[in-house]
Design a protein around this motif. Structure first.
Motif, mmCIF file in Angstrom:
data_model
loop_
_atom_site.group_PDB
_atom_site.id
_atom_site.type_symbol
_atom_site.label_atom_id
_atom_site.label_comp_id
_atom_site.label_asym_id
_atom_site.label_seq_id
_atom_site.Cartn_x
_atom_site.Cartn_y
_atom_site.Cartn_z
ATOM 1 N N PRO A 182 140.013 32.014 58.755
ATOM 2 C CA PRO A 182 140.049 32.453 57.760
ATOM 3 C C PRO A 182 141.451 32.962 57.398
ATOM 4 C CG PRO A 182 138.885 34.077 59.267
ATOM 5 C CD PRO A 182 139.027 32.654 59.767
ATOM 6 N N SER A 183 142.360 33.142 58.597
ATOM 7 C CA SER A 183 143.832 33.581 58.366
ATOM 8 C C SER A 183 144.514 32.637 57.733
ATOM 9 C CB SER A 183 144.272 34.275 59.565
ATOM 10 O OG SER A 183 144.491 33.218 60.630
ATOM 11 N N ARG A 204 137.187 36.963 53.649
ATOM 12 C CA ARG A 204 138.362 37.841 54.365
ATOM 13 C C ARG A 204 137.706 39.367 54.298
ATOM 14 N NH1 ARG A 204 143.494 34.708 52.424
ATOM 15 N NH2 ARG A 204 143.596 33.002 54.054
ATOM 16 N N LEU A 240 134.994 40.437 56.453
ATOM 17 C CA LEU A 240 135.397 40.521 57.844
ATOM 18 C C LEU A 240 136.209 41.604 58.052
ATOM 19 C CD1 LEU A 240 136.786 36.592 58.516
ATOM 20 C CD2 LEU A 240 134.712 38.000 59.583
ATOM 21 N N ALA A 241 137.015 42.046 57.057
ATOM 22 C CA ALA A 241 137.754 43.361 57.159
ATOM 23 C C ALA A 241 137.075 44.663 57.154
ATOM 24 C CB ALA A 241 138.813 43.390 56.022
ATOM 25 N N ILE A 280 144.811 44.495 60.938
ATOM 26 C CA ILE A 280 143.655 43.878 60.159
ATOM 27 C C ILE A 280 144.395 42.981 59.147
ATOM 28 C CG2 ILE A 280 141.516 43.830 58.793
ATOM 29 C CD1 ILE A 280 140.760 46.653 60.341
ATOM 30 N N SER A 329 146.065 39.973 60.542
ATOM 31 C CA SER A 329 145.113 39.100 61.285
ATOM 32 C C SER A 329 144.244 38.038 60.397
ATOM 33 C CB SER A 329 144.379 39.808 61.975
ATOM 34 O OG SER A 329 143.191 40.444 61.561
ATOM 35 N N LEU A 330 144.240 38.564 59.165
ATOM 36 C CA LEU A 330 143.437 37.788 58.128
ATOM 37 C C LEU A 330 144.510 37.010 57.170
ATOM 38 C CD1 LEU A 330 140.770 40.403 56.952
ATOM 39 C CD2 LEU A 330 140.803 38.139 58.457
ATOM 40 N N PHE A 351 147.298 43.173 51.273
ATOM 41 C CA PHE A 351 145.814 43.182 51.638
ATOM 42 C C PHE A 351 144.998 44.325 51.039
ATOM 43 C CE2 PHE A 351 143.135 45.639 54.598
ATOM 44 C CZ PHE A 351 142.059 44.701 54.693
#
Length: 306
Positions: A213-214, A253, A256-257, A271, A274-275, A283
Motif C-alpha cells: 500500500p505504500s 491506506r 490501515l492508518a 504511520i 510507512s504508508l 497524510f
C-alpha cells in the motif's frame, strides 16, 4: 497477504454467544433482530428458514450451514403452516454467553454462534454481503463450519484458558469459509468490493494495492498488472468496485492508518511515512477527507480499547 486476509486481520471480536436448539414435533419460532453476525449449522433433521426481507424461504437439510450478516429477524419452521412463537420466551440461559432452546424433542438439532465484530473494515466486509448466505451440506466449506461451531461451543462450555483467543480464531475461520463460498457464486453483474475480488483481472490490481500500500501506484501501473489498457481498467474498476482505483487505494491506506492509530503506539508521522506519504500534513489531509476527522482527533477518541 491477499486482500481478504488483509481486511479480516483488522477485524476484532467485541463479544460472542452460542445457542443450541433441540426441537421436535410441529413448531415455528421467530428470532428477533440482534446485532452482529450469526453462524448456524443443522446438526440433525431438517427445517425451513425464512429471513425478513428475503423473497422465499430456504429448506435447510442436515449438514447445511447458514450465515446471517445483518442481524435481521428470521423464523425457523418445522413446516411453513405452523403458527409462529416468539423464541425469547423459550430460551434457557446456561451461562452468560450460552443459550439453549428445547421444545418437543430432538428431531431437529441446530447449533449457532453469534459474533459482534468491531473495527473499521466491518462495513466494507459485511455491508456488501446478502443478508443470508446458505452453505449446503455437500459443499466443502460446510464440514469446516460445522467443526468450527462445535469447537466454539465446546470452548464456551468448558471454560478453558485461552478460550477468548480460540473463539476469535474460530470466528475468523467460519467467516473466511462463508466468504469463500460467497465469492465462488458471484457473477459480473454486481457492484462492490467482493465483485472486484471475484473479477480475474481486477483482483490482480487489488492484490497489488493490498500487498504494497505504500508504493506510489499509478492507474497505468495497475492497468498493466490487470492486463488491460489504462482507460479500460479505470472504467472497469469504477463500474465493479464502485470507486476509482486511486480513491480505493487512499481508502485502504486510511483503514490501515486508523487501525494503527487505535491499536498501536506509532506516531502520526511514523504511520504517514510507512504508508507512502511524504509529509504528515499530506497524510492528515487525506485522513480527514476519508475519516471526517484529523488523525490526532481520531487517536484521542480511541485511546482505550473497545
Amino acid at each position: 497477504m491477499d486482500p481478504l486476509s488483509d481486511v479480516l486481520s483488522l477485524l476484532r471480536i467485541r463479544n460472542y454467544h452460542s445457542a443450541s436448539l433441540s426441537l421436535g414435533g410441529d413448531w415455528a419460532f421467530n428470532f428477533p433482530i440482534r446485532e452482529g453476525i450469526k453462524f448456524t449449522a443443522v446438526v440433525k433433521g431438517n427445517c425451513w428458514l425464512q429471513v425478513e426481507g428475503e423473497p422465499t424461504p430456504q429448506k435447510l437439510l442436515q449438514g447445511d450451514c447458514f450465515l446471517m450478516t445483518r442481524g435481521v429477524p428470521f423464523t425457523l419452521y418445522s413446516d411453513l403452516s405452523q403458527p409462529v412463537l416468539d423464541s425469547d420466551g423459550y430460551f434457557l440461559t446456561l451461562a452468560a454467553d450460552e443459550l439453549a432452546l428445547n421444545h418437543g424433542g430432538d428431531d431437529v438439532q441446530l447449533v449457532g454462534g453469534r459474533f459482534d465484530f468491531t473495527g473499521i473494515p466491518t462495513q466494507l466486509l459485511l455491508g456488501t454481503l446478502p443478508s443470508l448466505v446458505h452453505v449446503q451440506g455437500n459443499e466443502p466449506q460446510a464440514s469446516i463450519l460445522r467443526w468450527a461451531l462445535e469447537r466454539f461451543t465446546s470452548e464456551l462450555h468448558h471454560q478453558r484458558p485461552g478460550r477468548s483467543l480460540m473463539n476469535e480464531h474460530l470466528a475468523h475461520i467460519m467467516l473466511v469459509e462463508v466468504l469463500r463460498t460467497h465469492l465462488a457464486t458471484l457473477n459480473s453483474s454486481g457492484i462492490g468490493w467482493f465483485f472486484g475480488l471475484a473479477d480475474r483481472n481486477l483482483s490482480l490490481a487489488l492484490g497489488a494495492m493490498h500487498g504494497n500500500p505504500s508504493h506510489r501506484w499509478t492507474v497505468q501501473d495497475l492497468a498493466q498488472l490487470a492486463n488491460m489498457s489504462r482507460s479500460a481498467f479505470a472504467l472497469r474498476f469504477k463500474q465493479v468496485v464502485g470507486s476509482a482505483p486511486m480513491e480505493y487505494l487512499t481508502h485502504w491506506r486510511m483503514l490501515l492508518a486508523s487501525d494503527r492509530l487505535k491499536n498501536s503506539s506509532d506516531s502520526v508521522s511514523t504511520i504517514a511515512f510507512s504508508l507512502g506519504y511524504e509529509s504528515e500534513s499530506a497524510f492528515s489531509t487525506a485522513f480527514k477527507r476519508v475519516m471526517a476527522q484529523s488523525p490526532r482527533h481520531y487517536m484521542r477518541g480511541h485511546s482505550t480499547p473497545d
